[in-house]
Write a protein that holds these residues in place. Structure first.
Motif, mmCIF file in Angstrom:
data_model
loop_
_atom_site.group_PDB
_atom_site.id
_atom_site.type_symbol
_atom_site.label_atom_id
_atom_site.label_comp_id
_atom_site.label_asym_id
_atom_site.label_seq_id
_atom_site.Cartn_x
_atom_site.Cartn_y
_atom_site.Cartn_z
ATOM 1 N N CYS A 100 0.836 -1.203 0.000
ATOM 2 C CA CYS A 100 0.000 0.000 0.000
ATOM 3 C C CYS A 100 0.867 1.248 0.000
ATOM 4 C CB CYS A 100 -0.961 -0.015 1.186
ATOM 5 S SG CYS A 100 -0.182 0.204 2.798
ATOM 6 N N ASP A 101 0.242 2.384 -0.219
ATOM 7 C CA ASP A 101 0.971 3.642 -0.408
ATOM 8 C C ASP A 101 1.131 4.445 0.880
ATOM 9 O OD1 ASP A 101 -1.680 4.351 -0.103
ATOM 10 O OD2 ASP A 101 -1.797 5.583 -1.908
ATOM 11 N N ALA A 102 1.026 3.805 2.024
ATOM 12 C CA ALA A 102 1.173 4.489 3.314
ATOM 13 C C ALA A 102 2.429 3.993 4.015
ATOM 14 C CB ALA A 102 -0.048 4.261 4.192
ATOM 15 N N GLY A 103 3.517 4.731 3.849
ATOM 16 C CA GLY A 103 4.756 4.423 4.547
ATOM 17 C C GLY A 103 4.959 5.332 5.744
ATOM 18 N N HIS A 104 6.202 5.435 6.196
ATOM 19 C CA HIS A 104 6.488 6.175 7.427
ATOM 20 C C HIS A 104 6.178 7.663 7.312
ATOM 21 C CE1 HIS A 104 8.101 2.466 8.545
ATOM 22 N NE2 HIS A 104 9.371 2.646 8.257
ATOM 23 N N LYS A 105 6.104 8.197 6.103
ATOM 24 C CA LYS A 105 5.769 9.607 5.953
ATOM 25 C C LYS A 105 4.304 9.883 6.280
ATOM 26 C CE LYS A 105 9.288 10.790 2.518
ATOM 27 N NZ LYS A 105 9.529 11.227 1.112
ATOM 28 N N SER A 106 3.499 8.832 6.420
ATOM 29 C CA SER A 106 2.074 9.024 6.712
ATOM 30 C C SER A 106 1.689 8.581 8.114
ATOM 31 C CB SER A 106 1.213 8.269 5.688
ATOM 32 O OG SER A 106 1.404 6.875 5.810
ATOM 33 N N HIS A 107 2.608 7.925 8.835
ATOM 34 C CA HIS A 107 2.298 7.488 10.201
ATOM 35 C C HIS A 107 3.582 7.378 11.009
ATOM 36 C CE1 HIS A 107 2.757 3.712 7.767
ATOM 37 N NE2 HIS A 107 3.659 3.512 8.697
ATOM 38 N N ALA A 108 3.508 7.749 12.265
ATOM 39 C CA ALA A 108 4.651 7.648 13.164
ATOM 40 C C ALA A 108 4.850 6.198 13.590
ATOM 41 C CB ALA A 108 4.427 8.523 14.389
ATOM 42 N N ILE A 109 6.100 5.836 13.887
ATOM 43 C CA ILE A 109 6.392 4.443 14.250
ATOM 44 C C ILE A 109 7.067 4.333 15.615
ATOM 45 C CG2 ILE A 109 6.524 3.720 11.845
ATOM 46 C CD1 ILE A 109 9.588 3.749 12.132
ATOM 47 N N ASP A 110 7.097 5.434 16.394
ATOM 48 C CA ASP A 110 7.759 5.388 17.697
ATOM 49 C C ASP A 110 7.074 4.433 18.660
ATOM 50 O OD1 ASP A 110 5.738 7.570 17.531
ATOM 51 O OD2 ASP A 110 6.122 7.698 19.683
ATOM 52 N N SER A 111 5.779 4.208 18.478
ATOM 53 C CA SER A 111 5.040 3.252 19.323
ATOM 54 C C SER A 111 4.669 1.997 18.542
ATOM 55 C CB SER A 111 3.775 3.918 19.878
ATOM 56 O OG SER A 111 4.104 4.956 20.770
ATOM 57 N N GLY B 17 9.181 1.041 4.385
ATOM 58 C CA GLY B 17 9.960 2.250 4.176
ATOM 59 C C GLY B 17 9.120 3.505 4.195
ATOM 60 N N ASP B 18 9.660 4.565 3.619
ATOM 61 C CA ASP B 18 9.039 5.885 3.697
ATOM 62 C C ASP B 18 7.676 5.951 3.017
ATOM 63 O OD1 ASP B 18 11.251 6.731 5.020
ATOM 64 O OD2 ASP B 18 12.081 7.917 3.380
ATOM 65 N N GLU B 19 7.521 5.269 1.880
ATOM 66 C CA GLU B 19 6.332 5.452 1.048
ATOM 67 C C GLU B 19 5.427 4.226 0.967
ATOM 68 O OE1 GLU B 19 6.027 8.418 0.279
ATOM 69 O OE2 GLU B 19 8.070 9.230 0.127
ATOM 70 N N HIS B 20 5.832 3.102 1.527
ATOM 71 C CA HIS B 20 5.093 1.861 1.323
ATOM 72 C C HIS B 20 4.875 1.099 2.628
ATOM 73 C CE1 HIS B 20 7.300 2.597 -2.530
ATOM 74 N NE2 HIS B 20 6.081 2.371 -3.014
ATOM 75 N N GLY B 21 3.774 0.360 2.673
ATOM 76 C CA GLY B 21 3.517 -0.613 3.717
ATOM 77 C C GLY B 21 3.308 -1.970 3.078
ATOM 78 N N VAL B 22 3.853 -2.998 3.706
ATOM 79 C CA VAL B 22 3.767 -4.352 3.158
ATOM 80 C C VAL B 22 2.693 -5.121 3.913
ATOM 81 C CG1 VAL B 22 5.005 -6.492 2.712
ATOM 82 C CG2 VAL B 22 6.188 -4.294 2.472
ATOM 83 N N LEU B 23 1.722 -5.620 3.184
ATOM 84 C CA LEU B 23 0.584 -6.330 3.758
ATOM 85 C C LEU B 23 0.695 -7.812 3.446
ATOM 86 C CD1 LEU B 23 -2.061 -3.806 2.431
ATOM 87 C CD2 LEU B 23 -1.160 -3.873 4.766
#
Length: 380
Positions: free
Chosen positions: A288-299, A316-322
């Motif tokens: 999908c097109d939601a990587g770290h630039k769209s959501h924080a990962i500190d938690s 990575g920055d631009e992608h999420g792997v489902l």
């Protein structure tokens, strides 16, 4: 920046990745916390660093909140520009340039019938604040002494160090000591409810001893402010805290949902989602097109709300792997929508210019509100 949707759009038309509020769920959360505060006769001062929106701050105040908290001077300025007139900077501000802005904002809010408050934890900070307020010519500010009740971050130790700060505040006519800031951030995320209860019992003892010491020396009455979404019922039950600073209850995120809860406080629903779209499908994975630039990962990484049965992995920055959680779970097709629950709502909101408020649910809803993130990037 152009918002990712238009008012009246069907939810399917919201561009991706976008941060979407389920307004129905959010309003139920809003009402539940407001009812809790009213029934327990405590003040509600939600932490607006979570949503960074003047519109949502005004909504919370319309439902009974006395004002809001922020952590940064720039956040306070942004919300004040949006019509919020009762703000508490629940953090230390030391730099002279920032304190000049604090004093100017205090004077502005005062003229508009509002009020600014701030936390202090050093005599250095008190002297610098008093100097800035003196040069604002007529401004005054409410002051809370920040007491470390176990988190190990800002705040003086309980007891005599807090009394010394009260004595340092007293000679300054522009500073008005109104209470103690007692917030245990780490306790918010202790998963086991018994552990949280034991932690707050120790914190409450520190608060009680410090408050009583200051009152015996003529400093009072004192309002104790603090608490968060993970512990607010415990602070309320202690009878010591008179003001709650809960923030994440409005949206709820995956981290807070991992806490074990007792039956006493109201349950809050997930109301904040990242809308994403599948852009690739390769072998055992969809991307999908939601990587770290769209959501924080500190938690932690987001969890997948829908479709059910999927796991989210770092792309990575631009992608999420489902991937499918079980062999029987189908992968979504290219073009399908995926709904994610952020791990931590506060820094996730700070990545977006707009919150898209949807009425009628995530399947058939429509865009009712476009909410600007007024304090995005307000770090100073």
């Amino acid at each position: 920046m152009t918002p990712p949707a238009r008012l009246g759009d069907n939810i399917a038309a919201v561009d991706t990745p976008a941060l979407v509020i389920d307004l129905d769920a959010m309003e139920r959360n809003l009402a539940r916390m407001a009812t809790f505060a009213r029934n327990h006769r405590v003040r509600l001062r939600p932490h607006a660093k979570m949503h960074k929106s003047a519109e949502l701050a005004r909504l919370q105040m319309a439902h009974g909140a006395v004002g809001v908290c922020v952590q940064k001077t720039a956040e306070a300025e942004a919300l004040a520009a949006g019509g919020v007139n009762n703000i508490y900077i629940s953090n230390e501000v030391i730099a002279p340039a920032k304190l000049a802005r604090v004093a100017a904002l205090a004077l502005r809010l005062q003229h508009d019938g509002g009020q600014l408050a701030i936390a202090v934890d050093s005599e250095h900070g008190i002297a610098a604040l008093a100097d800035a307020m003196h040069h604002a010519h007529g401004a005054h500010i409410d002051v809370f002494i920040d007491v470390d009740i176990g988190h190990g971050r800002c705040g003086v130790p309980p007891g005599d160090p807090a009394l010394a700060l009260a004595r340092a505040i007293a000679p300054h006519r522009t500073l008005r000591l109104v209470g103690l800031h007692a917030y245990h951030g780490a306790a918010q995320h202790q998963r086991d409810s018994g552990t949280r209860q034991a932690t707050l019992a120790r914190s409450a003892q520190m608060v009680r001893e410090t408050r009583d010491l200051l009152i015996r020396h003529g400093f009072g009455p004192l309002l104790v402010t603090g608490a968060g979404t993970g512990t607010y019922a415990l602070e309320t039950a202690s009878g010591l805290w008179g003001e709650l600073q809960t923030g994440s209850y409005l949206f709820m995120d995956a981290d807070y949902a991992s806490n074990q809860h007792t039956a006493d406080p109201p349950a809050f629903e997930h109301a904040l989602f990242v809308k994403a779209q599948v852009v690739s499908r390769q072998g055992d994975r969809a991307v999908c097109d939601a990587g770290h630039k769209s959501h924080a990962i500190d938690s932690g990484l987001p969890t997948v709300w829908a479709p059910a049965g999927l796991t989210f992995a770092n792309g990575g920055d631009e992608h999420g792997v489902l991937r499918a959680a079980t062999p029987a779970t189908p992968l979504p097709a290219i073009g399908d929508t995926v709904w994610l629950i952020p791990g931590h709502c506060d820094p996730t909101v700070n990545l977006h210019d707009w919150l898209v408020g949807v009425r009628g649910g995530l399947q058939q809803g429509f865009v009712e509100r476009l909410i600007r993130v007024d304090a995005r990037g307000a770090l100073t």
